[in-house]
Design a protein around this motif. Structure first.
Motif, PDB file in Angstrom:
ATOM      1  N   GLY A 129      -4.242   4.410   4.073  1.00 19.61           N
ATOM      2  CA  GLY A 129      -4.309   3.097   3.445  1.00 19.61           C
ATOM      3  C   GLY A 129      -3.882   1.986   4.384  1.00 19.61           C
ATOM      4  O   GLY A 129      -4.502   0.913   4.416  1.00 19.61           O
ATOM      5  N   VAL A 137      -6.696   4.056  -1.322  1.00 18.11           N
ATOM      6  CA  VAL A 137      -5.642   4.992  -1.732  1.00 18.11           C
ATOM      7  C   VAL A 137      -5.656   5.298  -3.224  1.00 18.11           C
ATOM      8  O   VAL A 137      -5.012   6.264  -3.663  1.00 18.11           O
ATOM      9  CB  VAL A 137      -4.236   4.473  -1.323  1.00 18.11           C
ATOM     10  N   THR A 138      -6.372   4.484  -4.025  1.00 23.28           N
ATOM     11  CA  THR A 138      -6.467   4.775  -5.456  1.00 23.28           C
ATOM     12  C   THR A 138      -7.808   5.411  -5.828  1.00 23.28           C
ATOM     13  O   THR A 138      -8.084   5.619  -7.007  1.00 23.28           O
ATOM     14  CB  THR A 138      -6.276   3.490  -6.295  1.00 23.28           C
ATOM     15  N   VAL A 181      -1.833   9.920   3.370  1.00 23.03           N
ATOM     16  CA  VAL A 181      -2.499   8.944   2.498  1.00 23.03           C
ATOM     17  C   VAL A 181      -1.943   7.550   2.771  1.00 23.03           C
ATOM     18  O   VAL A 181      -2.695   6.566   2.815  1.00 23.03           O
ATOM     19  CB  VAL A 181      -2.329   9.324   1.014  1.00 23.03           C
ATOM     20  N   MET A 182      -0.632   7.455   2.968  1.00 27.52           N
ATOM     21  CA  MET A 182      -0.024   6.167   3.316  1.00 27.52           C
ATOM     22  C   MET A 182      -0.584   5.651   4.638  1.00 27.52           C
ATOM     23  O   MET A 182      -0.895   4.461   4.776  1.00 27.52           O
ATOM     24  CB  MET A 182       1.494   6.318   3.421  1.00 27.52           C
ATOM     25  N   VAL A 222       1.162   4.154  -3.047  1.00 24.33           N
ATOM     26  CA  VAL A 222       0.980   5.588  -2.798  1.00 24.33           C
ATOM     27  C   VAL A 222       2.225   6.365  -3.222  1.00 24.33           C
ATOM     28  O   VAL A 222       2.126   7.429  -3.860  1.00 24.33           O
ATOM     29  CB  VAL A 222       0.663   5.855  -1.309  1.00 24.33           C
ATOM     30  N   LEU A 232       2.362   6.553  -6.976  1.00 21.30           N
ATOM     31  CA  LEU A 232       1.291   7.399  -7.502  1.00 21.30           C
ATOM     32  C   LEU A 232       1.588   8.883  -7.326  1.00 21.30           C
ATOM     33  O   LEU A 232       1.344   9.691  -8.229  1.00 21.30           O
ATOM     34  CB  LEU A 232      -0.036   7.076  -6.813  1.00 21.30           C
ATOM     35  N   LEU A 233       2.108   9.252  -6.167  1.00 24.03           N
ATOM     36  CA  LEU A 233       2.109  10.665  -5.785  1.00 24.03           C
ATOM     37  C   LEU A 233       3.480  11.337  -5.703  1.00 24.03           C
ATOM     38  O   LEU A 233       3.606  12.519  -6.007  1.00 24.03           O
ATOM     39  CB  LEU A 233       1.395  10.825  -4.433  1.00 24.03           C
ATOM     40  N   ILE A 241      -6.620  10.882  -4.079  1.00 19.38           N
ATOM     41  CA  ILE A 241      -5.432  11.322  -4.814  1.00 19.38           C
ATOM     42  C   ILE A 241      -5.454  12.832  -5.018  1.00 19.38           C
ATOM     43  O   ILE A 241      -4.477  13.537  -4.756  1.00 19.38           O
ATOM     44  CB  ILE A 241      -5.345  10.603  -6.170  1.00 19.38           C
ATOM     45  N   ILE A 291       0.835  -1.205   0.000  1.00 20.30           N
ATOM     46  CA  ILE A 291       0.000   0.000   0.000  1.00 20.30           C
ATOM     47  C   ILE A 291       0.869   1.254   0.000  1.00 20.30           C
ATOM     48  O   ILE A 291       0.641   2.197  -0.769  1.00 20.30           O
ATOM     49  CB  ILE A 291      -0.948  -0.007   1.219  1.00 20.30           C
ATOM     50  N   VAL A 327       1.009  13.348   1.592  1.00 24.35           N
ATOM     51  CA  VAL A 327       1.221  12.017   1.008  1.00 24.35           C
ATOM     52  C   VAL A 327       1.426  10.983   2.115  1.00 24.35           C
ATOM     53  O   VAL A 327       0.910   9.857   2.043  1.00 24.35           O
ATOM     54  CB  VAL A 327       2.420  12.024   0.050  1.00 24.35           C
ATOM     55  N   THR A 341      -4.573  -1.014 -10.986  1.00 23.00           N
ATOM     56  CA  THR A 341      -3.693  -0.205 -10.140  1.00 23.00           C
ATOM     57  C   THR A 341      -2.450   0.230 -10.911  1.00 23.00           C
ATOM     58  O   THR A 341      -2.056   1.400 -10.866  1.00 23.00           O
ATOM     59  CB  THR A 341      -3.285  -0.997  -8.885  1.00 23.00           C
TER      60      THR A 341
END
Length: 545
Positions: free
Chosen positions: A98, A123-124, A94-95, A17, A20-21, A129, A13, A91, A417
């Motif tokens: 998740g 998280v997706t 977000v981690m 993240v 992604l970010l 996001i 997870i 960010v 993903t």
């Protein structure tokens, strides 16, 4: 590969993240909401305003300080001008979100795979996001509250009282309130308590509920301690700001009760599965754990109802709903992974082929369209990696459609993903090059060099200016309402915002100065979401003899 991912679910997870970010964290322009928060963080470092927070030198008590503290600390480590550093704490939240989705799912007796699906869906989800780039403090409040909720579930489900989890519950609730007041307590914790109390009422003792009330009161006391201190230290300003903020709840951005009814769309990729996951008559006989499914469904719906009764509504206020919605959607995804190969009824298979198939087609279409533009029009020079990312989208889309045809839903889930990551990389590299190639963008540094003045030279704003201007200035921009306030100055520099018109020319005291020229400052990037509030004219006024 899938087995390896399942062995390290929390690491998976966090890695998703990060991919992604983190790479394009500084690509997006600083938004108006970000600018406000970043200015407050900057003034914590430059003016030591850690408790009585300010923006442009004026009191800013609308939001509690914990997220700003974390932002300021990140800026202290990596640089106050680094947008990447300023967005990094969000960010990390977000981690945390998740990871807590996974651990909470496990505590509710879901297996490791199912819990991992829940965390990855969370998280997706689209708005989880996007919220990082808007920089509201919601993500902090809800991530910390989820820590508190997980600790509460631990206390409810253990035979013996764990004071370690009690302390963690206090920290989670307290940090949530210190991040955005009682917002998460109302939008996330309250619907959780209602739903948990209804679904698991027979398994939770009165003693445990009494303990929870005590922990809640202590957590709220920790969270509201900042408000109490500010009320004591600056009562008049605090009262004025509080009155305005509470008035907004009933008079600002007022929307109808049903405004949030399309809440499942906020999950982006998971829109159709999220909607089907809400169809209780269909899923009640198909889920792996009916009681927990009932709980996540009720938690989601109660949260939507509670948010709907508040007159003020914004799309980002739905962010807490995405947390139980991710867990609820996970039940449908887990069912498809477990049973889809056996399904024959077209009423069950067609929605799956449609929802996942359309995403595969979108990946392929985005790849073809992106490569077509890059090869034919070439508006800017882009690195070779951009072509690679756009090309990989086609490969991912084709593989996704193939695995969907083979009814391998778990592999489809993984490809969704990966495809999302590739799509963000494709858009991110292109956006970064557009930003670099922009001809209109004009930083304040260029203004200083152009006029041959030092950065310490005062620049004033005439009547108003935007947070983006103040942020770009790198320091405060004092606001004046009349040139009379500066009659003693020999030379002054004043920003007159573009959307204000030529207001400075109509000032009664303009004849006291001679205009030595006006200079355009445009903080927009060419062709990228142009905003008038990011444009201004800087006048150099010289006092007449």
């Amino acid at each position: 590969m899938i087995d390896l991912v399942k062995k390290r679910p929390i690491l998976t997870i966090i890695t998703v993240v990060a991919l992604l970010l983190l790479p394009f964290l500084d690509v997006m322009e600083v938004t108006i909401m970000e600018a406000r928060n970043f200015i407050t963080a900057r003034e914590m470092l430059t003016d030591d305003n850690w408790i009585l927070t300010t923006m442009n030198g004026e009191a800013r008590y609308q939001k509690p300080p914990l997220p700003t503290w974390l932002t300021a600390l990140s800026a202290m480590l990596f640089g106050i001008k680094s947008t990447w550093a300023l967005r990094l704490p969000a960010v990390l939240m977000v981690m945390l979100l998740g990871s807590m989705l996974y651990t909470l799912s496990r505590k509710l007796t879901l297996d490791k795979s199912h819990s991992l699906y829940n965390g990855l869906i969370g998280v997706t989800s689209l708005y989880v996001i996007l919220i990082v780039f808007e920089a509201p403090w919601d993500i902090y409040a809800h991530a910390f509250m989820l820590v508190g909720i997980y600790s509460i579930v631990q206390i409810f489900r253990k035979d013996t009282i764990s004071w370690a989890y009690g302390l963690l519950a206090i920290v989670g609730i307290g940090c949530s309130v210190l991040s955005k007041g009682p917002v998460s307590a109302y939008a996330l914790l309250l619907p959780f308590l209602i739903s948990y109390g209804i679904i698991f009422r027979t398994s939770t003792t009165a003693k445990k509920w009494l303990l929870f009330v005590g922990l809640l009161l202590v957590g709220l006391a920790v969270g509201f301690s900042w408000y109490l201190y500010v009320r004591y230290a600056d009562p008049e300003t605090f009262a004025a700001i509080t009155s305005k903020e509470t008035g907004n709840w009933t008079s600002y951005n007022v929307r109808p009760f049903y405004y949030y009814w399309s809440f499942f769309v906020q999950s982006g990729l998971w829109t159709v599965p999220a909607f089907i996951g809400l169809l209780y008559p269909y899923l009640k006989t198909r889920v792996s754990n009916l009681k927990v499914y009932q709980f996540t469904l009720l938690w989601t719906l109660v949260a939507v109802v509670l948010l709907s009764v508040i007159p003020e509504k914004k799309s980002r206020y739905l962010m807490p709903v995405l947390i139980p919605l991710a867990m609820n959607t996970g039940f449908y995804i887990e069912y498809l992974i477990r049973r889809f190969k056996e399904l024959k009824d077209k009423r069950e298979t067609i929605p799956v082929y449609f929802s996942f198939g359309i995403i595969g087609i979108v990946f392929i279409g985005a790849s073809i369209f992106g490569l077509y533009l890059l090869f034919t029009e070439k508006p800017i020079e882009v690195p070779i990696i951009t072509y690679v990312f756009y090309g990989s989208l086609s490969v991912i889309g084709i593989l996704l459609l193939k695995k969907l045809y083979q009814k391998s839903i778990e592999q489809v889930f993984v490809l969704l993903t990966i495809g999302l990551i590739a799509l963000i990389y494709s858009l991110g590299t292109l956006h970064a090059e557009n930003k670099i190639a922009s001809k209109n963008h004009f930083e304040f540094d260029g203004f200083f060099k152009g006029l041959n003045i030092d950065k310490s030279t005062p620049i004033y704003a005439y009547k108003k200016t935007s947070p983006e201007m103040i942020w770009a200035r790198g320091a405060k921009i004092p606001i004046i309402n009349s040139l009379k306030e500066l009659k003693g100055n020999d030379v002054i520099y004043i920003i007159d915002c573009e959307w204000c018109g030529e207001l400075i020319e109509n000032d009664p005291y303009i004849d006291t100065f001679k205009n030595a020229g006006s200079y355009l400052i445009d903080l927009n990037y060419e062709g990228l979401d142009y905003k008038n509030r990011k444009v201004g004219y800087v006048y150099k006024l010289i006092k007449r003899e």
